[in-house]
Enzyme design. Sequence first.
Site, PDB file in Angstrom:
ATOM      1  N   ARG A 164     -65.880 -31.056  -1.467  1.00 11.14           N
ATOM      2  CA  ARG A 164     -64.876 -32.034  -1.945  1.00 11.14           C
ATOM      3  C   ARG A 164     -64.965 -32.247  -3.457  1.00 11.14           C
ATOM      4  O   ARG A 164     -64.826 -33.372  -3.960  1.00 11.14           O
ATOM      5  CB  ARG A 164     -65.044 -33.387  -1.242  1.00 11.14           C
ATOM      6  N   SER A 237     -59.691 -39.758   4.631  1.00 11.81           N
ATOM      7  CA  SER A 237     -61.091 -40.208   4.550  1.00 11.81           C
ATOM      8  C   SER A 237     -61.313 -40.905   3.222  1.00 11.81           C
ATOM      9  O   SER A 237     -61.041 -40.320   2.171  1.00 11.81           O
ATOM     10  CB  SER A 237     -62.037 -39.007   4.630  1.00 11.81           C
ATOM     11  N   GLU A 333     -64.326 -40.776  -1.899  1.00 12.78           N
ATOM     12  CA  GLU A 333     -63.642 -39.492  -2.085  1.00 12.78           C
ATOM     13  C   GLU A 333     -62.313 -39.717  -2.818  1.00 12.78           C
ATOM     14  O   GLU A 333     -61.870 -38.900  -3.611  1.00 12.78           O
ATOM     15  CB  GLU A 333     -63.393 -38.866  -0.704  1.00 12.78           C
TER      16      GLU A 333
HETATM   17  P1  FAD Z   1     -52.664 -36.927  -5.544  1.00 10.60           P
HETATM   18  O1  FAD Z   1     -53.164 -38.003  -4.658  1.00 10.60           O
HETATM   19  O2  FAD Z   1     -51.327 -37.100  -6.154  1.00 10.60           O
HETATM   20  O3  FAD Z   1     -53.738 -36.672  -6.700  1.00 10.60           O
HETATM   21  C1  FAD Z   1     -55.113 -36.591  -6.405  1.00 10.60           C
HETATM   22  C2  FAD Z   1     -55.911 -36.368  -7.704  1.00 10.60           C
HETATM   23  O4  FAD Z   1     -55.614 -35.086  -8.237  1.00 10.60           O
HETATM   24  C3  FAD Z   1     -55.553 -37.361  -8.806  1.00 10.60           C
HETATM   25  O5  FAD Z   1     -56.727 -37.610  -9.543  1.00 10.60           O
HETATM   26  C4  FAD Z   1     -54.529 -36.611  -9.651  1.00 10.60           C
HETATM   27  O6  FAD Z   1     -54.497 -37.047 -11.000  1.00 10.60           O
HETATM   28  C5  FAD Z   1     -55.034 -35.186  -9.548  1.00 10.60           C
HETATM   29  N1  FAD Z   1     -53.964 -34.173  -9.600  1.00 10.60           N
HETATM   30  C6  FAD Z   1     -52.927 -34.051  -8.719  1.00 10.60           C
HETATM   31  N2  FAD Z   1     -52.186 -32.960  -9.029  1.00 10.60           N
HETATM   32  C7  FAD Z   1     -52.761 -32.389 -10.108  1.00 10.60           C
HETATM   33  C8  FAD Z   1     -52.463 -31.232 -10.901  1.00 10.60           C
HETATM   34  N3  FAD Z   1     -51.412 -30.450 -10.631  1.00 10.60           N
HETATM   35  N4  FAD Z   1     -53.286 -30.931 -11.952  1.00 10.60           N
HETATM   36  C9  FAD Z   1     -54.347 -31.729 -12.249  1.00 10.60           C
HETATM   37  N5  FAD Z   1     -54.672 -32.842 -11.552  1.00 10.60           N
HETATM   38  C10 FAD Z   1     -53.890 -33.166 -10.489  1.00 10.60           C
HETATM   39  N6  FAD Z   1     -58.084 -34.144   2.116  1.00 10.60           N
HETATM   40  C11 FAD Z   1     -58.879 -33.133   2.545  1.00 10.60           C
HETATM   41  O7  FAD Z   1     -59.594 -32.518   1.733  1.00 10.60           O
HETATM   42  N7  FAD Z   1     -58.919 -32.779   3.856  1.00 10.60           N
HETATM   43  C12 FAD Z   1     -58.178 -33.396   4.791  1.00 10.60           C
HETATM   44  O8  FAD Z   1     -58.229 -33.031   5.975  1.00 10.60           O
HETATM   45  C13 FAD Z   1     -57.335 -34.485   4.383  1.00 10.60           C
HETATM   46  N8  FAD Z   1     -56.616 -35.175   5.292  1.00 10.60           N
HETATM   47  C14 FAD Z   1     -55.855 -36.228   4.899  1.00 10.60           C
HETATM   48  C15 FAD Z   1     -55.140 -36.948   5.867  1.00 10.60           C
HETATM   49  C16 FAD Z   1     -54.355 -38.028   5.490  1.00 10.60           C
HETATM   50  C17 FAD Z   1     -53.581 -38.793   6.553  1.00 10.60           C
HETATM   51  C18 FAD Z   1     -54.269 -38.391   4.119  1.00 10.60           C
HETATM   52  C19 FAD Z   1     -53.375 -39.537   3.707  1.00 10.60           C
HETATM   53  C20 FAD Z   1     -54.980 -37.700   3.160  1.00 10.60           C
HETATM   54  C21 FAD Z   1     -55.798 -36.615   3.532  1.00 10.60           C
HETATM   55  N9  FAD Z   1     -56.537 -35.879   2.596  1.00 10.60           N
HETATM   56  C22 FAD Z   1     -57.319 -34.829   3.005  1.00 10.60           C
HETATM   57  C23 FAD Z   1     -56.521 -36.254   1.168  1.00 10.60           C
HETATM   58  C24 FAD Z   1     -55.331 -35.646   0.366  1.00 10.60           C
HETATM   59  O9  FAD Z   1     -54.254 -35.362   1.214  1.00 10.60           O
HETATM   60  C25 FAD Z   1     -55.711 -34.370  -0.376  1.00 10.60           C
HETATM   61  O10 FAD Z   1     -56.779 -34.615  -1.242  1.00 10.60           O
HETATM   62  C26 FAD Z   1     -54.545 -33.778  -1.159  1.00 10.60           C
HETATM   63  O11 FAD Z   1     -54.913 -32.545  -1.738  1.00 10.60           O
HETATM   64  C27 FAD Z   1     -54.036 -34.701  -2.266  1.00 10.60           C
HETATM   65  O12 FAD Z   1     -52.830 -34.152  -2.764  1.00 10.60           O
HETATM   66  P2  FAD Z   1     -51.803 -35.020  -3.595  1.00 10.60           P
HETATM   67  O13 FAD Z   1     -50.765 -34.106  -4.153  1.00 10.60           O
HETATM   68  O14 FAD Z   1     -51.319 -36.144  -2.784  1.00 10.60           O
HETATM   69  O15 FAD Z   1     -52.744 -35.532  -4.776  1.00 10.60           O
HETATM   70  P1  NAP Z   2     -64.604 -35.177  13.442  1.00 12.44           P
HETATM   71  O1  NAP Z   2     -64.083 -33.938  14.087  1.00 12.44           O
HETATM   72  O2  NAP Z   2     -64.634 -36.463  14.193  1.00 12.44           O
HETATM   73  O3  NAP Z   2     -66.047 -34.884  12.873  1.00 12.44           O
HETATM   74  C1  NAP Z   2     -66.773 -35.913  12.182  1.00 12.44           C
HETATM   75  C2  NAP Z   2     -67.486 -35.271  11.001  1.00 12.44           C
HETATM   76  O4  NAP Z   2     -68.417 -34.332  11.489  1.00 12.44           O
HETATM   77  C3  NAP Z   2     -66.509 -34.559  10.112  1.00 12.44           C
HETATM   78  O5  NAP Z   2     -66.433 -35.286   8.938  1.00 12.44           O
HETATM   79  C4  NAP Z   2     -67.067 -33.152   9.926  1.00 12.44           C
HETATM   80  O6  NAP Z   2     -67.454 -32.866   8.586  1.00 12.44           O
HETATM   81  C5  NAP Z   2     -68.320 -33.114  10.768  1.00 12.44           C
HETATM   82  N1  NAP Z   2     -68.248 -31.995  11.742  1.00 12.44           N
HETATM   83  C6  NAP Z   2     -67.633 -31.976  12.968  1.00 12.44           C
HETATM   84  N2  NAP Z   2     -67.838 -30.794  13.583  1.00 12.44           N
HETATM   85  C7  NAP Z   2     -68.567 -30.045  12.734  1.00 12.44           C
HETATM   86  C8  NAP Z   2     -69.090 -28.724  12.779  1.00 12.44           C
HETATM   87  N3  NAP Z   2     -68.897 -27.929  13.848  1.00 12.44           N
HETATM   88  N4  NAP Z   2     -69.788 -28.262  11.720  1.00 12.44           N
HETATM   89  C9  NAP Z   2     -69.998 -29.043  10.643  1.00 12.44           C
HETATM   90  N5  NAP Z   2     -69.525 -30.306  10.530  1.00 12.44           N
HETATM   91  C10 NAP Z   2     -68.831 -30.806  11.555  1.00 12.44           C
HETATM   92  O7  NAP Z   2     -63.789 -35.431  12.063  1.00 12.44           O
HETATM   93  P2  NAP Z   2     -62.317 -35.964  11.841  1.00 12.44           P
HETATM   94  O8  NAP Z   2     -62.387 -37.216  11.070  1.00 12.44           O
HETATM   95  O9  NAP Z   2     -61.519 -35.919  13.087  1.00 12.44           O
HETATM   96  O10 NAP Z   2     -61.760 -34.851  10.844  1.00 12.44           O
HETATM   97  C11 NAP Z   2     -61.570 -33.523  11.276  1.00 12.44           C
HETATM   98  C12 NAP Z   2     -61.568 -32.610  10.068  1.00 12.44           C
HETATM   99  O11 NAP Z   2     -60.478 -32.967   9.192  1.00 12.44           O
HETATM  100  C13 NAP Z   2     -62.843 -32.706   9.233  1.00 12.44           C
HETATM  101  O12 NAP Z   2     -63.147 -31.436   8.736  1.00 12.44           O
HETATM  102  C14 NAP Z   2     -62.464 -33.651   8.111  1.00 12.44           C
HETATM  103  O13 NAP Z   2     -63.158 -33.385   6.914  1.00 12.44           O
HETATM  104  C15 NAP Z   2     -60.976 -33.360   7.940  1.00 12.44           C
HETATM  105  N6  NAP Z   2     -60.276 -34.567   7.477  1.00 12.44           N
HETATM  106  C16 NAP Z   2     -60.411 -34.897   6.154  1.00 12.44           C
HETATM  107  C17 NAP Z   2     -59.757 -36.013   5.654  1.00 12.44           C
HETATM  108  C18 NAP Z   2     -59.847 -36.349   4.190  1.00 12.44           C
HETATM  109  O14 NAP Z   2     -59.097 -37.188   3.724  1.00 12.44           O
HETATM  110  N7  NAP Z   2     -60.725 -35.725   3.444  1.00 12.44           N
HETATM  111  C19 NAP Z   2     -58.982 -36.805   6.491  1.00 12.44           C
HETATM  112  C20 NAP Z   2     -58.913 -36.452   7.832  1.00 12.44           C
HETATM  113  C21 NAP Z   2     -59.557 -35.324   8.325  1.00 12.44           C
HETATM  114  P3  NAP Z   2     -66.446 -32.347   7.444  1.00 12.44           P
HETATM  115  O15 NAP Z   2     -65.634 -33.531   7.069  1.00 12.44           O
HETATM  116  O16 NAP Z   2     -67.372 -31.897   6.367  1.00 12.44           O
HETATM  117  O17 NAP Z   2     -65.637 -31.229   8.019  1.00 12.44           O
END
Ligand code: FAD
Ligand code: NAP
Length: 337
Positions: A164, A237, A333
């Site tokens: 991340r 998250s 995050e």
């Molecule tokens: P923004 O929120 O608009 O920006 C995020 C940051 O990046 C800010 O600091 C902004 O200034 C910067 N930025 C944006 N665009 C640029 C650019 N072109 N150049 C330089 N800087 C820039 N994230 C995960 O990693 N995994 C997930 O599974 C995941 N699931 C999500 C589920 C939900 C329901 C939600 C609401 C969010 C989730 N996210 C997840 C977080 C998010 O969707 C991601 O991080 C996504 O990439 C953000 O994109 P955005 O365009 O909305 O960025």
């Molecule tokens: P989940 O399946 O309930 O699992 C809980 C946590 O355990 C996750 O955060 C995941 O880590 C870890 N995990 C589960 N199975 C694993 C495996 N086989 N090996 C290693 N790590 C494992 O999680 P969830 O909340 O429903 O999310 C599912 C996936 O979507 C995850 O990968 C999560 O990161 C991603 N997600 C991200 C965001 C975001 O905003 N960043 C939001 C929603 C979902 P990791 O998170 O490192 O994968």
Amino acid sequence: MQIQENISLKKLNSFQCEAKASYFVIVQTKEALIEAIEWANAKGITFLIIGGGSNILFTQDVSGLVIKMEIKGIHKSNETSSAVFLTVGAGENWHHFVQYTIQKSWGGLENLSLIPGTVGAAPIQNIGAYGVEIKDCIDTVYAYEVISKKLIELDNAACQFDYRNSIFKKEKNKYIIYAVQFKLQKQPHLNISYGAIREQLYKQHITNPNLENVSQAVVAIRREKLPDPSLLGNAGSFFKNPMITKAQYVELLTNYPNIVAYPISDDSYKIAAGWLIEAAGWKGKKIGPIGSYDKQALVIVNYGNGTGKEVYNYSESIIQSVQEKFGVQLEREVNVY
Ligand code: FAD
Ligand code: NAP
């Protein structure tokens, strides 16, 4: 370039928190992007790029220029016998792009289906889900380097991708991404290592999944478990999963035998932050309009007209509570402004 003044950002961030931008502009070309940055620099004000606003928390008004990234375009830039290279504008919608690659039967992005936001933001925190990180499919990032005023290319190693994290998150506003080149597989190698995907495929009686099956399984799980930001404000998250040493893990395990953790290396473990937050009693708990989501404690939600400050204060209470109970420090995050 059409600069607007005093614009509400409420509909431009998925937490739906109110904040005003002193100045606001939409950019659809890299020339317009550079012009906007130069305009802010000449005026002596800061600038902030936003894509879909799905990883941002506004705790105050933005006194500078907010630049909304809308550079579009997907084109095939190269091809080998095993891979296809696609160059994609930073303002393309992430999930639409993933769906496009699945229709073409190019593998690599299927586990990252339904993540909100833009293509340009994907490298920022090296988006990840279900065992896949975007770093595995990124060949080159095209960016405007603000200090040198040059358009540059960063190869995968130069992006310093980490869990991340990336150079773009570590050094905010140094590089502005205007396009990303992805390298996708012509013969997809599916990753169904996460139990949730395997269970979903099993439920649907799919024994020999293809790209589309995996993508649809991910979409189904996410729709079931995560709040839709258009209905309930959130940014996914809120915290990263903390990494701890094996010794710390063994100690925690003694007191909490149900703790959810995964080995990362010989001496480090990743703990599920959602488990810590739930075990500290926060799952479903509301303070005013803010709460921890009742199906996934790691997601903080805005039930009404909560402010960014209220969300921030709620997250601060979770951090303190988890620290007191488990001695583990949670790190946000979400990008806080
Ligand atoms: P923004 O929120 O608009 O920006 C995020 C940051 O990046 C800010 O600091 C902004 O200034 C910067 N930025 C944006 N665009 C640029 C650019 N072109 N150049 C330089 N800087 C820039 N994230 C995960 O990693 N995994 C997930 O599974 C995941 N699931 C999500 C589920 C939900 C329901 C939600 C609401 C969010 C989730 N996210 C997840 C977080 C998010 O969707 C991601 O991080 C996504 O990439 C953000 O994109 P955005 O365009 O909305 O960025
Ligand atoms: P989940 O399946 O309930 O699992 C809980 C946590 O355990 C996750 O955060 C995941 O880590 C870890 N995990 C589960 N199975 C694993 C495996 N086989 N090996 C290693 N790590 C494992 O999680 P969830 O909340 O429903 O999310 C599912 C996936 O979507 C995850 O990968 C999560 O990161 C991603 N997600 C991200 C965001 C975001 O905003 N960043 C939001 C929603 C979902 P990791 O998170 O490192 O994968």
